[in-house]
Design a protein around this motif. Sequence first.
Motif, PDB file in Angstrom:
ATOM      1  N   TRP A 178       0.804  -1.211   0.000  1.00 14.61           N
ATOM      2  CA  TRP A 178       0.000   0.000   0.000  1.00 14.61           C
ATOM      3  C   TRP A 178       0.846   1.274   0.000  1.00 14.61           C
ATOM      4  O   TRP A 178       0.491   2.256  -0.660  1.00 14.61           O
ATOM      5  CB  TRP A 178      -0.973  -0.016   1.175  1.00 14.61           C
ATOM      6  CG  TRP A 178      -2.044  -1.043   0.983  1.00 14.61           C
ATOM      7  CD1 TRP A 178      -2.236  -2.193   1.689  1.00 14.61           C
ATOM      8  CD2 TRP A 178      -3.058  -1.029  -0.026  1.00 14.61           C
ATOM      9  NE1 TRP A 178      -3.299  -2.905   1.200  1.00 14.61           N
ATOM     10  CE2 TRP A 178      -3.831  -2.216   0.146  1.00 14.61           C
ATOM     11  CE3 TRP A 178      -3.390  -0.154  -1.053  1.00 14.61           C
ATOM     12  CZ2 TRP A 178      -4.904  -2.515  -0.684  1.00 14.61           C
ATOM     13  CZ3 TRP A 178      -4.456  -0.456  -1.877  1.00 14.61           C
ATOM     14  CH2 TRP A 178      -5.209  -1.622  -1.690  1.00 14.61           C
ATOM     15  N   THR A 179       1.962   1.280   0.732  1.00 15.44           N
ATOM     16  CA  THR A 179       2.819   2.476   0.684  1.00 15.44           C
ATOM     17  C   THR A 179       3.406   2.644  -0.712  1.00 15.44           C
ATOM     18  O   THR A 179       3.507   3.770  -1.222  1.00 15.44           O
ATOM     19  CB  THR A 179       3.962   2.397   1.711  1.00 15.44           C
ATOM     20  OG1 THR A 179       4.695   1.166   1.534  1.00 15.44           O
ATOM     21  CG2 THR A 179       3.431   2.474   3.129  1.00 15.44           C
ATOM     22  N   SER A 180       3.773   1.529  -1.339  1.00 21.72           N
ATOM     23  CA  SER A 180       4.324   1.596  -2.698  1.00 21.72           C
ATOM     24  C   SER A 180       3.274   2.080  -3.689  1.00 21.72           C
ATOM     25  O   SER A 180       3.548   2.931  -4.544  1.00 21.72           O
ATOM     26  CB  SER A 180       4.849   0.227  -3.131  1.00 21.72           C
ATOM     27  OG  SER A 180       5.887  -0.214  -2.278  1.00 21.72           O
ATOM     28  N   LEU A 181       2.063   1.529  -3.579  1.00 26.30           N
ATOM     29  CA  LEU A 181       1.004   1.907  -4.515  1.00 26.30           C
ATOM     30  C   LEU A 181       0.648   3.382  -4.420  1.00 26.30           C
ATOM     31  O   LEU A 181       0.462   4.058  -5.431  1.00 26.30           O
ATOM     32  CB  LEU A 181      -0.248   1.062  -4.255  1.00 26.30           C
ATOM     33  CG  LEU A 181      -0.265  -0.335  -4.861  1.00 26.30           C
ATOM     34  CD1 LEU A 181      -1.504  -1.087  -4.404  1.00 26.30           C
ATOM     35  CD2 LEU A 181      -0.226  -0.248  -6.379  1.00 26.30           C
ATOM     36  N   ILE A 182       0.557   3.883  -3.199  1.00 27.98           N
ATOM     37  CA  ILE A 182       0.154   5.276  -3.001  1.00 27.98           C
ATOM     38  C   ILE A 182       1.176   6.244  -3.590  1.00 27.98           C
ATOM     39  O   ILE A 182       0.812   7.263  -4.187  1.00 27.98           O
ATOM     40  CB  ILE A 182      -0.061   5.570  -1.503  1.00 27.98           C
ATOM     41  CG1 ILE A 182      -1.268   4.784  -0.985  1.00 27.98           C
ATOM     42  CG2 ILE A 182      -0.268   7.061  -1.257  1.00 27.98           C
ATOM     43  CD1 ILE A 182      -1.419   4.799   0.527  1.00 27.98           C
ATOM     44  N   GLY A 231       6.936  -2.788 -10.251  1.00 35.64           N
ATOM     45  CA  GLY A 231       6.049  -2.908  -9.097  1.00 35.64           C
ATOM     46  C   GLY A 231       4.600  -2.635  -9.476  1.00 35.64           C
ATOM     47  O   GLY A 231       3.688  -3.335  -9.027  1.00 35.64           O
ATOM     48  N   LEU A 232       4.385  -1.626 -10.326  1.00 36.63           N
ATOM     49  CA  LEU A 232       3.037  -1.300 -10.782  1.00 36.63           C
ATOM     50  C   LEU A 232       2.468  -2.424 -11.639  1.00 36.63           C
ATOM     51  O   LEU A 232       1.297  -2.806 -11.510  1.00 36.63           O
ATOM     52  CB  LEU A 232       3.067   0.010 -11.577  1.00 36.63           C
ATOM     53  CG  LEU A 232       1.729   0.702 -11.866  1.00 36.63           C
ATOM     54  CD1 LEU A 232       0.997   1.012 -10.572  1.00 36.63           C
ATOM     55  CD2 LEU A 232       1.955   1.967 -12.689  1.00 36.63           C
ATOM     56  N   TYR A 233       3.323  -2.995 -12.501  1.00 34.34           N
ATOM     57  CA  TYR A 233       2.896  -4.117 -13.345  1.00 34.34           C
ATOM     58  C   TYR A 233       2.495  -5.316 -12.491  1.00 34.34           C
ATOM     59  O   TYR A 233       1.477  -5.966 -12.761  1.00 34.34           O
ATOM     60  CB  TYR A 233       4.021  -4.508 -14.300  1.00 34.34           C
ATOM     61  CG  TYR A 233       3.811  -5.869 -14.929  1.00 34.34           C
ATOM     62  CD1 TYR A 233       2.945  -6.033 -16.005  1.00 34.34           C
ATOM     63  CD2 TYR A 233       4.460  -6.997 -14.419  1.00 34.34           C
ATOM     64  CE1 TYR A 233       2.733  -7.293 -16.557  1.00 34.34           C
ATOM     65  CE2 TYR A 233       4.258  -8.245 -14.965  1.00 34.34           C
ATOM     66  CZ  TYR A 233       3.395  -8.383 -16.041  1.00 34.34           C
ATOM     67  OH  TYR A 233       3.186  -9.628 -16.575  1.00 34.34           O
ATOM     68  N   LEU A 234       3.272  -5.610 -11.452  1.00 32.62           N
ATOM     69  CA  LEU A 234       2.977  -6.764 -10.598  1.00 32.62           C
ATOM     70  C   LEU A 234       1.639  -6.593  -9.884  1.00 32.62           C
ATOM     71  O   LEU A 234       0.882  -7.566  -9.733  1.00 32.62           O
ATOM     72  CB  LEU A 234       4.103  -6.949  -9.565  1.00 32.62           C
ATOM     73  CG  LEU A 234       5.432  -7.464 -10.132  1.00 32.62           C
ATOM     74  CD1 LEU A 234       6.532  -7.323  -9.091  1.00 32.62           C
ATOM     75  CD2 LEU A 234       5.294  -8.916 -10.566  1.00 32.62           C
ATOM     76  N   TRP A 235       1.341  -5.366  -9.458  1.00 35.34           N
ATOM     77  CA  TRP A 235       0.053  -5.141  -8.792  1.00 35.34           C
ATOM     78  C   TRP A 235      -1.103  -5.340  -9.759  1.00 35.34           C
ATOM     79  O   TRP A 235      -2.106  -5.986  -9.428  1.00 35.34           O
ATOM     80  CB  TRP A 235       0.013  -3.719  -8.231  1.00 35.34           C
ATOM     81  CG  TRP A 235      -1.289  -3.407  -7.547  1.00 35.34           C
ATOM     82  CD1 TRP A 235      -1.716  -3.842  -6.336  1.00 35.34           C
ATOM     83  CD2 TRP A 235      -2.343  -2.590  -8.078  1.00 35.34           C
ATOM     84  NE1 TRP A 235      -2.973  -3.359  -6.055  1.00 35.34           N
ATOM     85  CE2 TRP A 235      -3.381  -2.585  -7.106  1.00 35.34           C
ATOM     86  CE3 TRP A 235      -2.514  -1.863  -9.258  1.00 35.34           C
ATOM     87  CZ2 TRP A 235      -4.571  -1.880  -7.300  1.00 35.34           C
ATOM     88  CZ3 TRP A 235      -3.687  -1.153  -9.436  1.00 35.34           C
ATOM     89  CH2 TRP A 235      -4.701  -1.169  -8.471  1.00 35.34           C
TER      90      TRP A 235
END
Length: 376
Positions: free
Chosen positions: A15-19, A352-356
């Motif tokens: 969640w910290t990464s996504l935000i 990281g965005l692709y993995l999510w």
Amino acid sequence: MKLKTAKRWFNWHKWTSLICTVFLLYLCITGLPLIFHEEIEHLLEDNKTAVTTGQQKLSLDKLASIAESKYPGEKVRYVFWDENDKNKVLFDVVDKPDAPYEKSKYLVLNEYTGEVLGAPKTDGLMNIILKLHTDMFLGIPGKLFLGLMGMLFMISILSGIVLYGPIMKKFDFGMVRKNRSKRLKWLDTHNLLGIAITAWMAVVGFTGVINTLSDVILGLWQQGQLAEMTAPYKNQKPLTGDFSSLEEAKKSAEKTITDMKVSIIVFPGTPFTSKHHYAVFMHGNTELTSKLLKPVLIDAKTGDVTDSRDMPWYVNALFISEPLHFGNYGGLALKIIWTVFDVFTILVLITGLYLWIARRRAEKQQWKTISKDEER
């Protein structure tokens, strides 16, 4: 690591990464040209030489008078020197000392001849990119928002380290499972790149957070050390009319601190001094100390030195963080290293965005399969 603990760390990381991912991509992309801002500005500016030999420099009072004559009714409030621009001095001219920076008129003069060499472009490409990178043209709220994104980035780095350690106990360090699914291959690539540049990301992320607090740090210095240095003048009326000699103020500061050079002179009434003092900011001669400033306060009525102190640790932290954030130590070699790591960070963020996204798609597909089985 227990399953429950691992899941908690995973959620923190996710969640910290996504935000902060989108904003970090934005910062990495705008930060790339800023690493080479000096070189780019040198190419874009009119390189009119100011080198003069066999002459004596004009006094600062004469140079300031020339600068003010270009804008009748306005006065100099800042004087700047740049080690990379020999024999040049930059004047900031405004209608009043506390005018917003948007009202500043800048003039570069030859210190020997008084010739006006032009003015730096405050609306040039690099300044626009710098504003985008530092506050998104939103001022202090923009800075603080990006600082918050930086803090989330630091949490994502820490949680990533915590998660990566136990994983690597089961596998070879740096492994990328090329023969497995595409998502696993990207996961391993994301983890490998992330752990490889963790130290750099932590340094740039931490210095970035400090830089966003520059206005807070300035306020603390104003209310703390600067207030103490100017306390004897607290109840005196602000100076009006002509100030004492600017040239003599510079010489007095150089006599007070003989092993440093003058970097900036600030006029009374600006945020960096009192309404009664010139503040002459000195810098050192080494790569590190040249980034640090030490103020010398000079009574603008009598010309006497009234105080000089080393800056507090939190101000020095800001002075060191600003150039370190952009790799502005050690010349071109370090800037190239900073560029390579910046590109790697962009790859970490994209993977990281692709993995999510891939994980979300897999979960949706799994739910569809379950739903179909239940219908049967």
